[in-house]
Structure formats: C-alpha cells, structure tokens
Scaffold this motif. Structure first.
Motif, short mmCIF file in Angstrom:
data_model
loop_
_atom_site.label_atom_id
_atom_site.label_comp_id
_atom_site.label_asym_id
_atom_site.label_seq_id
_atom_site.Cartn_x
_atom_site.Cartn_y
_atom_site.Cartn_z
N ILE A 1 -62.94 62.05 41.33
CA ILE A 1 -61.49 61.93 41.47
C ILE A 1 -60.85 61.65 40.11
CG2 ILE A 1 -59.67 60.44 42.41
CD1 ILE A 1 -61.40 60.20 44.95
N MET A 2 -61.48 60.76 39.35
CA MET A 2 -60.97 60.42 38.03
C MET A 2 -60.98 61.64 37.10
SD MET A 2 -62.51 57.62 35.31
CE MET A 2 -63.94 58.66 34.94
N LEU A 3 -62.08 62.38 37.08
CA LEU A 3 -62.19 63.54 36.21
C LEU A 3 -61.25 64.66 36.65
CD1 LEU A 3 -66.06 63.67 35.65
CD2 LEU A 3 -64.31 62.76 34.12
N ASP A 4 -61.12 64.83 37.97
CA ASP A 4 -60.20 65.86 38.47
C ASP A 4 -58.76 65.56 38.05
OD1 ASP A 4 -62.24 67.24 39.65
OD2 ASP A 4 -61.89 66.50 41.67
N ALA A 5 -58.46 64.27 37.86
CA ALA A 5 -57.12 63.88 37.42
C ALA A 5 -56.97 63.99 35.91
CB ALA A 5 -56.83 62.46 37.89
#
Length: 282
Positions: free
Chosen positions: A23-27
């Motif tokens: 989720i962090m990387l996708d953001a």
C-alpha cells in the motif's frame, strides 16, 4: 512437524506487513515519508514493515489514510486481529477462569464435521467423564493459578462434548497407551474413565485407537493436537494455545495423524489394552 508451533502466526504477521508495504509503495511513498504523514518516527514504520512490531488498529487506519487507501483499512485490521488469536498464552485465555475457555470452543466443535484428535498426555476432552475432567481441570487451575471455577468449567466441557452424540459429526481419536496409565484423580476416577473409554468405542460417530507401548515407531510422540475438518488445527503447548490455519502446516498435522493411525490398534485389540489398564488399578 512444523519447526515452530507459532509459525502460522508469524506467517500471518508477515502477510499483514507485506500488504502494508505494498500500500505504501503503491502510494509512491518511502518509509520516512509515511512516518512523517502518520506522525511517528521512521523506525516504527520499519518495525511494522518487517513484522517486528504488530500494528494497532489506529496504526493501520493512519497508514491507509496517509496512502489514500482508507477502503483497505477494515480488512487489514481484521487480518491483524486474527493473528493475535493464532498464538495465545494460556494465562491470557484463562485469566477469568476456565469456564469461558470451554464455552468459546463450542461453535468450532458444532460446525466441525470431521474431528481428528491425537493425545499423548490425557484423555481427549470429548471422551472425559465428569470426575476425570474435574481432576484434570483442578490440576490445570492450580498450576496456572487461575480463578477457581472448575465446577462450572467441567459442566461447560461436558455440555460441549455432547457433539459426539448429536448432529453429523465423525470423531477419529488416537491416544498413546501411556494415557491409559497416567493417573488423574483417584483410582475410582481412573477406573470409571477407562470403562467409559471402552464404552465410547461403540458410539457410531467415534473411532478410538490406542498406540501400544510396543508399536514400532514411525512417528515420535508429539504435543497434543486436534484437527477440525481440513481448515484448522489446534495445538496445546504448556504455555500457549496455537491455532494453525496455514494449509501447508495443517497438511503436516494430517500427515502426522495418519502415521499415528497406522501405529494404533482399534476394536478388540484396543479394548484389550484398556482392560489391561483397568486391571492395573487393582
């Protein structure tokens, strides 16, 4: 058997951590950036990502909000809470006594169709008499220093055990021969319990096998475990109750059970071993 009885819990922790990292990387964020948005230091983000620290509900909400993924928070919180139920210390489970622990397992027992149990220590709960259960739970309460609600806990255990006579359930139960000789309670208590075991063998839903002392071992005695259908296993350690849900680990317990089954005797031979244990009581 699994290298660690708590490995299912660790696997689940890693899965939650991996989802948070994605989720962090996708953001398009890095750890320090996320930490700044959430109002904590970067070390905390690193510990969560590496499954060193379990995130709280509020941590997950803040993480998802910072990443614009609020819609994923509910599922992640549920997954994180489930991890906490996989490896639970007995002192946490029994801090209010033993009755609630017996009652909490009722839904699982009622929905299970194929129940497999292996015990190297005591008679499995579904086959315990009132006197034997009282002696056992009194010993447990004393050792774990829990509130003394043994009488209520025994009633709850006996009520839970009615599943062997009702509904569409099958019980395959294996015990080491040593279980027939470990004395819990008085001689009369043990004699009654052993006679009850012999009688229970005639129940339509029950298959009871005994692994003789003289069996040529192809599987060493292990910790007591139960398999509920093919979806969950419960392992009883001295310090904790472990819930196994990983298919690969459940497969190991099924494999172990099958090996134990090959070592066990049933029917007339099992009755003979139980009768010999009764005779040893004098």
């Amino acid at each position: 058997m699994p290298s660690s009885p708590s490995s299912s819990a660790q696997e689940a922790r890693l899965a939650v951590a991996a989802r948070l990292r994605e989720i962090m990387l996708d953001a398009g964020l890095q750890g320090q950036e996320l930490a700044g948005l959430c109002g904590w230091n970067g070390a905390k983000t690193s510990r969560i990502i590496n499954a060193k620290t379990a995130p709280s509900d509020s941590d997950i909400r803040a993480w998802c909000a910072a990443c614009g993924a609020d819609d994923q928070a509910t599922d992640l919180i549920a997954a994180s809470r489930a991890v906490d139920s996989m490896y639970v210390e007995w002192r946490r489970l029994t801090r209010t006594g033993l009755r609630r622990l017996q009652e909490s397992a009722v839904p699982l027992y009622e929905r299970t169709r194929h129940f497999r149990a292996y015990s190297s220590r005591v008679v499995p709960g579904v086959l315990q008499t009132e006197a034997y259960a009282t002696a056992l739970l009194a010993t447990v309460a004393d050792f774990r220093r829990t509130p003394n609600d043994v009488a209520d806990a025994v009633k709850a255990r006996l009520a839970r055990s009615r599943v062997i006579r009702t509904g569409n359930h099958r019980f395959a139960i294996l015990v080491e021969e040593s279980v027939l000789y470990y004395r819990l309670g008085s001689v009369e208590t043990m004699a009654e319990q052993l006679v009850h075991l012999r009688t229970a063998m005639s129940l339509p839903a029950v298959s009871l096998g005994v692994i003789p002392f003289t069996a040529q071992r192809t599987m060493w005695p292990t910790e007591t475990f139960n398999i509920f259908d093919d979806v969950q296993a419960g392992v009883e350690l001295l310090s904790a109750q472990v819930t196994v849900t990983s298919p690969s680990e459940i497969g190991l317990y099924v494999r172990a059970f099958d090996r134990f089954k090959d070592l066990a005797v049933h029917g007339r031979q099992a009755r003979a071993l139980i009768s010999r244990a009764i005779s040893s009581l004098g």
